[in-house]
Design an enzyme around this catalytic site. Structure first.
Site, PDB file in Angstrom:
ATOM      1  N   ASP A  57     -17.135 118.374 -33.593  1.00  0.00           N
ATOM      2  CA  ASP A  57     -16.925 117.278 -32.640  1.00  0.00           C
ATOM      3  C   ASP A  57     -15.531 116.664 -32.735  1.00  0.00           C
ATOM      4  OD1 ASP A  57     -17.529 116.252 -35.137  1.00  0.00           O
ATOM      5  OD2 ASP A  57     -19.307 115.158 -34.470  1.00  0.00           O
ATOM      6  N   ASP A 466     -18.017 109.860 -44.846  1.00  0.00           N
ATOM      7  CA  ASP A 466     -19.225 110.685 -45.013  1.00  0.00           C
ATOM      8  C   ASP A 466     -19.360 111.312 -46.397  1.00  0.00           C
ATOM      9  OD1 ASP A 466     -19.727 110.122 -42.341  1.00  0.00           O
ATOM     10  OD2 ASP A 466     -18.668 111.895 -41.665  1.00  0.00           O
TER      11      ASP A 466
END
Ligand SMILES: *[C@@H]1O[C@H](CO)[C@@H](O)[C@H](O)[C@H]1NC(C)=O
Ligand SMILES: *[C@@H]1O[C@H](CO)[C@@H](O)[C@H](O)[C@H]1NC(C)=O
Ligand SMILES: *[C@@H]1O[C@H](CO)[C@@H](O)[C@H](O)[C@H]1NC(C)=O
Ligand SMILES: *[C@@H]1O[C@H](CO)[C@@H](O)[C@H](O)[C@H]1NC(C)=O
Ligand SMILES: *[C@@H]1O[C@H](CO)[C@@H](O)[C@H](O)[C@H]1NC(C)=O
Length: 869
Positions: A57, A466
């Protein structure tokens, strides 16, 4: 005569200005391993064995290699086309298999001003051409895991369809993706918004068309346009449409289910069936209800084939869906999202009549797991001791089976690609497949900070979203769990070290109160419980290691000493860029717009000093690691240097726009630090390096673009001359080494880049440090639950002990005078103490211990740095 000559010279001089020279560099990824981000789509070419692509993405697309590794497909993407690293769809040509297409663009809202594009390649992604679309494409928008919304007619491969977002409808090209026109007869363009009542525009833009799927069995001739085409649309009403005349007219398929979004529409040629997965959310984080259906094209009959939930209760949608082209009737589907206890995958060998799942309850809390895990290719991803262990995954929007090999399957998760080459074990009596990390070569992390430490076992420390970040002890092998900053944090936004005690470090994280300290160069970390309600942003640690200044994302900068509660600081505005002097414990620097601030009282208060030209933004403040008062500042108005503790600045010739940069090992003994970072010089944006404090510059980014320059982070190796690290927002970390000698400086460019330099004498401090250590223990339990914009991680962690070492220092000062470009330093003898393993034990400006504790010896790294090894 004289006057005329002078006039001619003045006119001629500007013509000599040319682009800065380039030096060739060898760039490659610092290996984290295993992806590190959401994989929204994977496609296999149906006619060429082994050919497959994956899309991300925010970090571009990749091609699969025969050894299960992946090759990145366009690393030239730079600031001018940064949004091309968002890939919303991918299509591989079943007729001419060298042809590959991408729909690129990052956001369909105001965050991204650029329209999207269709990229086309005739060599499997090695080189590209592009057509800009008259609207935006959303590779990092909600619903990015549906698809594929870009498709190639399998009979007439000059024809492509692209299903747009935002109500822009269905588009068609008849010339291999060069020219595109709207299909005006396709009117159901999708009304579903991820959350129309959310004030954030990100949640309000219609996802639009989900997928385009050709019925390759339709049509008498295999060389004219395929007549029957299905289109899925993100809509809660009718959502599956069909054309029987090669796209001239369209109707909703009769008898279809409504109320959910069709995520995948996969054609099974041998069965003449269209399989569809549905979710009540657009994905990739959501989904609390859903179903799986098949549409028998021969009989026009819809059948609900939703697999049973292990708990008996559907609390998720359905995402990834695959058919095995070698085994008619064998299909697989994934849950979207079963957050607890784990993701779910089902397989059917009878067209969905019955299913088996990858795990089952065997009397709560026991589960039968019909898989084993193999995370050896990315060991950091798998923590067997985690209380909330997700082995199967989450955000599973894509699952594919190799059309030539029923054993070979791949699926994307929020963190990686899993799969194996033993899928047929699922059907054996001892059902037990391998879930193996299959993302070798994919580097998708979003880097927030890089630090090349003066000492300690790390070559590099990284902070990232993350995955937290890592202590990188090597650059070319996958990271381990032990070297991951996984304790306490989900994301690290900044790391700093104490200049006079460089094994001492602090870091801050993405969630509230995420602040941790290390006393061993980043090997082990302890949470600091003094963090008020600050969050993310940047942190600066004083030279002696006792004072922290935190410029969080959610408030004005704050200050703490000896890990006491943080207090407000007068004057500094929210969002200030901050730094600590690396030698003088009481001095901190800050910048905002074109205003520079200095504190000389340990950050209790700051005063305004110089202004930085017409800057509207300060990007980075980098103090000289060994000389107090020498500080560099990059801004939207170029690069500035002060040699008098920020009292006044000289503008450095060359860079007109600055970015993230760093100081690192000098070219030769005694030379000034080499400096490298993102700058615009002579109108060319790139990564530049100077070895003479800004007189001459060379561009070193080769053909690499690194995406958006202003999102990137830079570290220049403290010990190895010329080695530069670049952290990107979605393509991981790169490192580059010079691969040819530096081009010679040209007098014309030298002249045009030299600007006035400060003549103010600077003070070089010589410090004597005595260290006392106190230790405090606190005990508590924290539960962290985080949702980031790219992946969602739910975790619960227990913290039992936090110990924090505080250091007090006393100093003597020996002033000496330097010019702005020649640094005179004083080395004093050690204070009698011995240095610990990995600690600094010598180098220009070093005043601490020069002998090492047994069994280590003091080894010279470079003129500025010796280390106990
Ligand atoms: C990709 O690579 C080509 C070179 O093959 C380059 O011309 C193009 O601009 C690159 N950019 C994108 C966005 O793909
Ligand atoms: C949609 O957004 C609103 C406003 O932020 C929020 O209250 C609501 O919970 C959201 N709905 C869903 C389904 O997430
Ligand atoms: C589709 O329908 C036809 C005609 O009724 C039937 O023969 C065939 O078995 C069906 N296929 C599947 C996969 O259910
Ligand atoms: C599958 O193999 C793994 C690893 O050997 C084992 O832990 C697991 O129990 C096996 N599952 C079944 C159902 O046999
Ligand atoms: C640190 O800087 C302050 C302010 O410029 C100065 O007064 C002090 O003498 C310096 N301390 C040392 C140890 O050099």
């Amino acid at each position: 005569m004289v006057a005329v000559s002078a006039l001619l010279a003045a006119v001629a001089a500007p013509l000599l200005v040319s682009a800065a020279p380039s030096q060739c560099y060898n760039w490659k990824n610092v290996k984290v391993g295993g992806g590190g981000g959401f994989i929204p789509g994977i496609v296999f070419n149906p006619t060429e064995k082994g050919l497959a692509y994956a899309r991300t993405d925010i970090g571009g697309a990749y091609r699969l290699n025969a050894d299960d590794s992946w090759t990145p497909l366009n690393d030239t993407v730079n600031s001018a086309n940064w949004n091309h690293w968002g890939i919303d769809a991918i299509a591989t040509d079943p007729v001419e298999t060298n042809r590959l297409y991408l729909a690129v663009g990052m956001y369909t809202i105001s965050w991204d001003p650029n329209n999207g594009a269709i990229m086309r390649s005739t060599d499997k992604g090695n080189t590209w051409s592009e057509t800009t679309l008259p609207f935006k494409v959303g590779g990092n928008m909600p619903g990015r895991g549906v698809g594929e919304r870009l498709a190639i007619d399998p009979h007439s491969n000059n024809i492509l369809y692209f299903g747009a977002r935002s109500g822009n409808g269905l588009w068609k090209s008849s010339d291999y993706g060069v020219n595109w026109a709207k299909v005006s007869s396709f009117t159901n363009v999708g009304t579903f918004k991820p959350n129309a009542s959310d004030p954030n525009e990100y949640m309000q833009d219609p996802i639009g068309i989900s997928w385009v799927t050709f019925d390759e069995n339709s049509g008498g001739s295999k060389t004219v346009a395929t007549p029957r085409i299905f289109v899925g649309v993100a809509d809660l009403g009718s959502s599956v449409f069909v054309s029987s005349n090669a796209g001239s007219t369209w109707t909703a398929v009769a008898g279809q289910p409504t109320g959910y979004i069709p995520h995948k529409g996969v054609f099974s040629p041998s069965e003449n069936v269209l399989y569809i997965s549905y979710s009540n959310g657009g994905g990739p984080y959501d989904g609390t209800l859903g179903s799986v259906w098949k549409y028998n094209i021969t009989s026009s009959v819809w059948t609900n084939i939703t697999p049973p939930s292990p708990s008996g209760d559907i609390y998720f949608g359905f995402g990834g869906l695959a058919v095995d082209r070698q085994k008619p009737g064998t299909i697989m589907v994934t849950a979207l999202n079963s957050w607890w206890p784990d993701g779910i995958i089902w397989r059917s060998t009878n067209s969905g009549a019955t299913w088996t799942s990858i795990w089952e309850w065997a009397g709560y809390p026991t589960r039968n797991k019909y898989y084993s895990v193999d995370y050896s290719a990315a060991p950091w991803i798998y923590d067997p001791s985690a209380t909330d262990l997700k082995e199967v995954g989450w955000m599973m929007e894509c699952l594919v089976i190799d059309p030539f090999d029923s054993n070979h399957w791949l699926y994307g998760t929020g963190a990686t690609i899993l799969g194996s080459r033993d899928l047929l074990k699922w059907d054996a009596s001892a059902r037990n497949v391998t879930l193996k990390s299959m993302a070798n070569g994919i580097e998708e992390t979003a880097i927030q900070d890089l630090l090349s430490p003066p000492s300690g076992p790390g070559i590099l420390l990284s902070g990232m979203y993350d995955a937290g970040g890592f202590l990188h002890k090597n650059l070319d092998t996958a990271q381990t769990l032990a070297d991951q900053f996984h304790l306490y944090f989900t994301g690290t936004t900044d790391i700093d070290y104490a200049g006079n005690s460089p094994l001492q470090m602090v870091r801050v994280g993405t969630q509230l109160q995420e602040l941790a300290a290390s006393n061993d160069g980043g090997v082990s970390w302890n949470k600091i419980y003094a963090s008020n309600n600050a969050q993310a942003g940047t942190i600066a640690l004083s030279a002696g290691g006792d004072i922290m200044v935190w410029s969080p994302s959610n408030g004005a900068p704050i200050r703490s000493q000896y890990t006491n509660a943080f207090t407000a600081i007068s004057l500094l505005p929210q969002g200030s860029v901050i730094a600590s002097d690396k030698r003088n414990n009481t001095v901190f620097y800050a910048g905002s717009t074109n205003q520079f601030y200095v504190s000389t009282n340990g950050a209790t208060s700051f005063t305004t000093t110089a202004t930085l030209g017409i800057a509207t933004q300060v990007f980075k403040i980098v103090p000289n690691p060994t000389t107090a008062g020498d500080v560099w500042v990059s801004t939207s108005d170029g690069l500035y240097r002060s040699t008098n503790y920020g009292s006044s600045f000289s503008k450095i010739g060359g860079p007109t726009v600055g970015g993230h940069f760093d100081l690192g090992a000098p070219k030769t003994t005694g030379a000034y630090w080499s400096i490298a970072g993102f700058f615009t010089i002579d109108g060319v944006s790139g990564v530049y390096r100077t070895d003479d404090a800004g007189v001459n510059w060379v561009r070193i980014n080769d053909a690499y673009g690194f995406g958006a320059a202003d999102a990137n982070k830079v570290a220049v190796d403290y010990k190895v001359y010329g080695r530069v690290f670049v952290g990107t927002n979605g393509r991981g970390i790169f490192y580059g080494n010079p691969s040819c000698t530096s081009p010679p400086p040209t007098s014309s460019t030298t002249t045009s880049r030299t600007s006035s330099t400060s003549t103010t004498p600077v003070t070089t401090t010589t410090t004597t440090t005595t260290t006392t250590t106190t230790s405090s223990t606190s005990s508590r339990t924290t539960t962290t639950s985080s949702t980031s914009s790219r992946t969602t991680t739910t975790s619960s962690r227990t913290t039992t002990t936090s110990s924090r070492t505080t250091t007090t220092s006393s100093r003597t000062t020996t002033p000496s005078t330097t010019t702005s470009r020649t640094t005179t330093t004083t080395t004093t003898t050690a204070n009698g103490a011995t240095q610990t393993h990995y600690g600094q034990c010598g180098g220009i400006g070093w005043t601490g211990a020069t002998t090492c504790e047994s069994p280590y010896t003091c080894q010279v790294g470079n003129p500025y740095y010796s280390q106990c090894l």
